[in-house]
Scaffold this active site. Sequence first.
Site, PDB file in Angstrom:
ATOM      1  N   MET A  98      -3.431   1.394   3.216  1.00 16.04           N
ATOM      2  CA  MET A  98      -2.678   0.774   1.760  1.00 16.04           C
ATOM      3  C   MET A  98      -2.767   0.840   0.509  1.00 16.04           C
ATOM      4  SD  MET A  98       0.073  -1.030   4.393  1.00 16.04           S
ATOM      5  CE  MET A  98       1.097  -0.858   3.876  1.00 16.04           C
ATOM      6  N   PHE A 183       0.289  -6.684  -1.765  1.00 15.48           N
ATOM      7  CA  PHE A 183      -0.808  -5.719  -2.348  1.00 15.48           C
ATOM      8  C   PHE A 183      -1.918  -4.918  -1.482  1.00 15.48           C
ATOM      9  CE2 PHE A 183       0.056  -9.252  -4.788  1.00 15.48           C
ATOM     10  CZ  PHE A 183       0.733  -8.557  -5.277  1.00 15.48           C
ATOM     11  N   GLY A 184      -2.194  -4.483  -1.651  1.00 13.29           N
ATOM     12  CA  GLY A 184      -3.457  -3.250  -1.014  1.00 13.29           C
ATOM     13  C   GLY A 184      -3.824  -3.391   0.174  1.00 13.29           C
ATOM     14  N   SER A 185      -4.373  -3.166   0.987  1.00 14.29           N
ATOM     15  CA  SER A 185      -4.363  -3.177   2.680  1.00 14.29           C
ATOM     16  C   SER A 185      -4.898  -2.410   3.608  1.00 14.29           C
ATOM     17  CB  SER A 185      -3.239  -4.396   2.966  1.00 14.29           C
ATOM     18  OG  SER A 185      -1.658  -3.962   2.714  1.00 14.29           O
ATOM     19  N   ARG A 186      -4.433  -2.410   4.654  1.00 12.61           N
ATOM     20  CA  ARG A 186      -4.526  -1.629   5.448  1.00 12.61           C
ATOM     21  C   ARG A 186      -3.595  -1.752   7.262  1.00 12.61           C
ATOM     22  NH1 ARG A 186     -10.586  -1.018   8.292  1.00 12.61           N
ATOM     23  NH2 ARG A 186     -10.048  -1.322  10.380  1.00 12.61           N
TER      24      ARG A 186
END
Length: 215
Positions: A98, A183-186
Amino acid sequence: MPDSQTSAPRGGVRLARGASPWLLPTVATAALSLTRARKSGRWAAVAVPTTALAAGMLWFFRDPEREITQGRVISPADGVVQSIMPWKDGRTRVAIFMSPLNVHVNRAPLAGTVTSVEHIPGGFVPAFNKESENNERVVWHFDTELGDIEMVQIAGAVARRIVPYIPQGTKVEQGERIGLIRFGSRVDIYLPEGIDVAVEVGQATTAGVTRIDRD
């Protein structure tokens, strides 16, 4: 079952639960700078970046309504399929990366009961890095018609806070909102043995919409 979010008024904007600690100070600073910019050139210079940041935060924490797809397993996250890996126990792990541009509210991949929600401390390596498997994460287990389904929310270099919306023991509908990663992640989902994967590496996914398994 009622959704874990408070419904937004028709025509209004829904923002993700868990956004307030980031969103409120940013919007307040932007509002203050815009108000004072009318009388001060110095504040006018401040108003531009603070307003842009507030707009970015509003965009990041958006939480759109979705028409949930019918299927055995649907994507828990917006993003791009980063990897599809067979596991030693016969399961298949589908990892979804993501970016900060994606919606970061995650949804239940199947209907069932949440049997555990476990927070595991760790690092904050970028989510696209292999070492991110040791990052801060929340491990979910769902008791479903396919048996136990494991889903893992993984924090990234910027995403340092995972916000589960529901506790252990909660019954969820497929596609129901269950948590937020800031925020950005998985997000990883482990499919049981015998379930064929319908997505491919590099494919974009939409939480609650993209079907992960194949009949």
